[in-house]
Write a protein that holds these residues in place. Structure first.
Motif, PDB file in Angstrom:
ATOM      1  N   ASP A 112       0.819  -1.203   0.000  1.00  0.00           N
ATOM      2  CA  ASP A 112       0.000   0.000   0.000  1.00  0.00           C
ATOM      3  C   ASP A 112       0.854   1.255   0.000  1.00  0.00           C
ATOM      4  O   ASP A 112       0.506   2.249  -0.629  1.00  0.00           O
ATOM      5  CB  ASP A 112      -0.933   0.021   1.209  1.00  0.00           C
ATOM      6  N   ASP A 113       1.989   1.219   0.698  1.00  0.00           N
ATOM      7  CA  ASP A 113       2.855   2.390   0.764  1.00  0.00           C
ATOM      8  C   ASP A 113       3.524   2.671  -0.576  1.00  0.00           C
ATOM      9  O   ASP A 113       3.747   3.812  -0.944  1.00  0.00           O
ATOM     10  CB  ASP A 113       3.930   2.207   1.826  1.00  0.00           C
ATOM     11  N   GLU A 114       3.859   1.616  -1.311  1.00  0.00           N
ATOM     12  CA  GLU A 114       4.548   1.800  -2.582  1.00  0.00           C
ATOM     13  C   GLU A 114       3.634   2.372  -3.657  1.00  0.00           C
ATOM     14  O   GLU A 114       4.036   3.176  -4.470  1.00  0.00           O
ATOM     15  CB  GLU A 114       5.111   0.467  -3.080  1.00  0.00           C
ATOM     16  N   GLN A 115       2.390   1.925  -3.686  1.00  0.00           N
ATOM     17  CA  GLN A 115       1.497   2.291  -4.775  1.00  0.00           C
ATOM     18  C   GLN A 115       0.672   3.532  -4.482  1.00  0.00           C
ATOM     19  O   GLN A 115      -0.054   4.003  -5.338  1.00  0.00           O
ATOM     20  CB  GLN A 115       0.559   1.123  -5.074  1.00  0.00           C
ATOM     21  N   GLN A 116       0.765   4.078  -3.312  1.00  0.00           N
ATOM     22  CA  GLN A 116      -0.073   5.200  -2.946  1.00  0.00           C
ATOM     23  C   GLN A 116       0.502   6.486  -3.530  1.00  0.00           C
ATOM     24  O   GLN A 116       1.610   6.891  -3.223  1.00  0.00           O
ATOM     25  CB  GLN A 116      -0.164   5.304  -1.435  1.00  0.00           C
ATOM     26  N   ASP A 117      -0.264   7.110  -4.422  1.00  0.00           N
ATOM     27  CA  ASP A 117       0.132   8.367  -5.023  1.00  0.00           C
ATOM     28  C   ASP A 117      -0.746   9.469  -4.456  1.00  0.00           C
ATOM     29  O   ASP A 117      -1.933   9.250  -4.188  1.00  0.00           O
ATOM     30  CB  ASP A 117      -0.048   8.328  -6.543  1.00  0.00           C
ATOM     31  N   PRO A 118      -0.195  10.640  -4.321  1.00  0.00           N
ATOM     32  CA  PRO A 118      -1.060  11.727  -3.856  1.00  0.00           C
ATOM     33  C   PRO A 118      -2.117  12.033  -4.907  1.00  0.00           C
ATOM     34  O   PRO A 118      -1.866  11.951  -6.106  1.00  0.00           O
ATOM     35  CB  PRO A 118      -0.087  12.887  -3.650  1.00  0.00           C
ATOM     36  N   LEU A 119      -3.283  12.357  -4.449  1.00  0.00           N
ATOM     37  CA  LEU A 119      -4.380  12.652  -5.359  1.00  0.00           C
ATOM     38  C   LEU A 119      -4.219  14.037  -5.959  1.00  0.00           C
ATOM     39  O   LEU A 119      -3.834  14.988  -5.289  1.00  0.00           O
ATOM     40  CB  LEU A 119      -5.715  12.556  -4.618  1.00  0.00           C
ATOM     41  N   SER A 120      -4.550  14.138  -7.243  1.00  0.00           N
ATOM     42  CA  SER A 120      -4.506  15.449  -7.876  1.00  0.00           C
ATOM     43  C   SER A 120      -5.769  16.206  -7.510  1.00  0.00           C
ATOM     44  O   SER A 120      -6.777  15.610  -7.141  1.00  0.00           O
ATOM     45  CB  SER A 120      -4.388  15.286  -9.392  1.00  0.00           C
ATOM     46  N   PRO A 121      -5.771  17.524  -7.631  1.00  0.00           N
ATOM     47  CA  PRO A 121      -6.968  18.295  -7.277  1.00  0.00           C
ATOM     48  C   PRO A 121      -8.190  17.892  -8.099  1.00  0.00           C
ATOM     49  O   PRO A 121      -9.312  18.004  -7.643  1.00  0.00           O
ATOM     50  CB  PRO A 121      -6.564  19.741  -7.553  1.00  0.00           C
ATOM     51  N   ALA A 122      -7.994  17.403  -9.321  1.00  0.00           N
ATOM     52  CA  ALA A 122      -9.125  16.999 -10.148  1.00  0.00           C
ATOM     53  C   ALA A 122      -9.774  15.727  -9.603  1.00  0.00           C
ATOM     54  O   ALA A 122     -10.961  15.489  -9.825  1.00  0.00           O
ATOM     55  CB  ALA A 122      -8.675  16.781 -11.586  1.00  0.00           C
ATOM     56  N   ASP A 123      -8.994  14.884  -8.889  1.00  0.00           N
ATOM     57  CA  ASP A 123      -9.540  13.644  -8.341  1.00  0.00           C
ATOM     58  C   ASP A 123     -10.323  13.875  -7.064  1.00  0.00           C
ATOM     59  O   ASP A 123     -11.162  13.066  -6.694  1.00  0.00           O
ATOM     60  CB  ASP A 123      -8.411  12.655  -8.047  1.00  0.00           C
ATOM     61  N   VAL A 124     -10.062  14.958  -6.383  1.00  0.00           N
ATOM     62  CA  VAL A 124     -10.717  15.242  -5.116  1.00  0.00           C
ATOM     63  C   VAL A 124     -12.018  15.974  -5.411  1.00  0.00           C
ATOM     64  O   VAL A 124     -12.016  17.037  -6.020  1.00  0.00           O
ATOM     65  CB  VAL A 124      -9.822  16.094  -4.197  1.00  0.00           C
ATOM     66  N   LYS A 125     -13.110  15.351  -5.006  1.00  0.00           N
ATOM     67  CA  LYS A 125     -14.399  15.986  -5.227  1.00  0.00           C
ATOM     68  C   LYS A 125     -14.931  16.438  -3.887  1.00  0.00           C
ATOM     69  O   LYS A 125     -14.960  15.690  -2.931  1.00  0.00           O
ATOM     70  CB  LYS A 125     -15.361  15.019  -5.890  1.00  0.00           C
ATOM     71  N   GLY A 126     -15.338  17.634  -3.840  1.00  0.00           N
ATOM     72  CA  GLY A 126     -15.893  18.187  -2.620  1.00  0.00           C
ATOM     73  C   GLY A 126     -17.153  18.958  -2.944  1.00  0.00           C
ATOM     74  O   GLY A 126     -17.705  18.870  -4.047  1.00  0.00           O
ATOM     75  N   LYS A 127     -17.599  19.733  -2.015  1.00  0.00           N
ATOM     76  CA  LYS A 127     -18.791  20.553  -2.265  1.00  0.00           C
ATOM     77  C   LYS A 127     -18.422  21.683  -3.217  1.00  0.00           C
ATOM     78  O   LYS A 127     -17.386  22.312  -3.067  1.00  0.00           O
ATOM     79  CB  LYS A 127     -19.317  21.096  -0.954  1.00  0.00           C
ATOM     80  N   ARG A 128     -19.254  21.862  -4.161  1.00  0.00           N
ATOM     81  CA  ARG A 128     -19.020  22.940  -5.125  1.00  0.00           C
ATOM     82  C   ARG A 128     -20.185  23.909  -5.069  1.00  0.00           C
ATOM     83  O   ARG A 128     -21.272  23.580  -4.625  1.00  0.00           O
ATOM     84  CB  ARG A 128     -18.879  22.372  -6.519  1.00  0.00           C
ATOM     85  N   LYS A 129     -19.933  25.031  -5.605  1.00  0.00           N
ATOM     86  CA  LYS A 129     -20.965  26.045  -5.640  1.00  0.00           C
ATOM     87  C   LYS A 129     -22.031  25.622  -6.650  1.00  0.00           C
ATOM     88  O   LYS A 129     -21.703  25.183  -7.760  1.00  0.00           O
ATOM     89  CB  LYS A 129     -20.349  27.385  -6.037  1.00  0.00           C
ATOM     90  N   ALA A 130     -23.248  25.722  -6.268  1.00  0.00           N
ATOM     91  CA  ALA A 130     -24.358  25.331  -7.148  1.00  0.00           C
ATOM     92  C   ALA A 130     -24.426  26.286  -8.336  1.00  0.00           C
ATOM     93  O   ALA A 130     -24.227  27.500  -8.186  1.00  0.00           O
ATOM     94  CB  ALA A 130     -25.668  25.326  -6.390  1.00  0.00           C
ATOM     95  N   PRO A 131     -24.700  25.733  -9.521  1.00  0.00           N
ATOM     96  CA  PRO A 131     -24.829  26.628 -10.694  1.00  0.00           C
ATOM     97  C   PRO A 131     -26.092  27.506 -10.550  1.00  0.00           C
ATOM     98  O   PRO A 131     -27.072  27.080  -9.967  1.00  0.00           O
ATOM     99  CB  PRO A 131     -24.933  25.671 -11.865  1.00  0.00           C
ATOM    100  N   PRO A 132     -26.035  28.695 -11.112  1.00  0.00           N
ATOM    101  CA  PRO A 132     -27.210  29.555 -11.016  1.00  0.00           C
ATOM    102  C   PRO A 132     -28.382  28.984 -11.802  1.00  0.00           C
ATOM    103  O   PRO A 132     -28.207  28.390 -12.855  1.00  0.00           O
ATOM    104  CB  PRO A 132     -26.746  30.891 -11.608  1.00  0.00           C
TER     105      PRO A 132
END
Length: 139
Positions: A118-138
């Motif tokens: 697990d330690d060898e294959q673990q790569d840091p996530l890019s910002p595009a992979d991290v999904k969080g709360k986003r602002k709702a579209p108008p």
């Protein structure tokens, strides 16, 4: 909450090369008696793993405890054969085999530490992979 009593039988892990021997030891058991338990297991491992030396008596090897500094093993201390398990070891402690060569001199400990995949294959996530709360579209 009641105080937890130590177990009556310790579980000890003895490692060499790629093999691990699980040993059961009541408190008054001596290290010499623990070595005799391990002797029968070692004879089986020498048939399976070619790199484990063949041993015929308990005088062909010693048990060692690892001395760690900053999480890394820096030395191995030989355990006294007349001391008891309760005095020397703790439950689920890992000890190591140290074999004698044909001249009776102790060789270095030979053990392969497992690699955590697990330690060898673990790569840091890019910002595009991290999904969080986003602002709702108008609307």
């Amino acid at each position: 909450m009641p105080i937890k009593q130590p177990p009556k039988v310790f579980q000890i892990l003895a490692k060499t090369h790629r093999a691990t021997v699980f040993l059961n030891a009541p408190h008054p058991t001596t290290i010499a008696a623990l070595k005799s338990q391990a002797l029968s297991a070692l004879s089986q491992f020498s048939d399976i793993y070619g790199d484990v030396p063949k041993v015929t008596t308990i005088d062909d090897f010693e048990f060692c405890r690892a001395t760690r500094q900053y999480g890394k093993i820096v030395a191995f201390d030989v355990l006294e054969t007349m001391s008891t398990v309760r005095e020397t070891l703790s439950n689920w402690e890992v000890i190591y085999f140290r074999f004698r060569n044909e001249h009776g001199k102790l060789q270095d400990v030979q053990v392969e530490q497992p690699v955590d995949e697990d330690d060898e294959q673990q790569d840091p996530l890019s910002p595009a992979d991290v999904k969080g709360k986003r602002k709702a579209p108008p609307t």
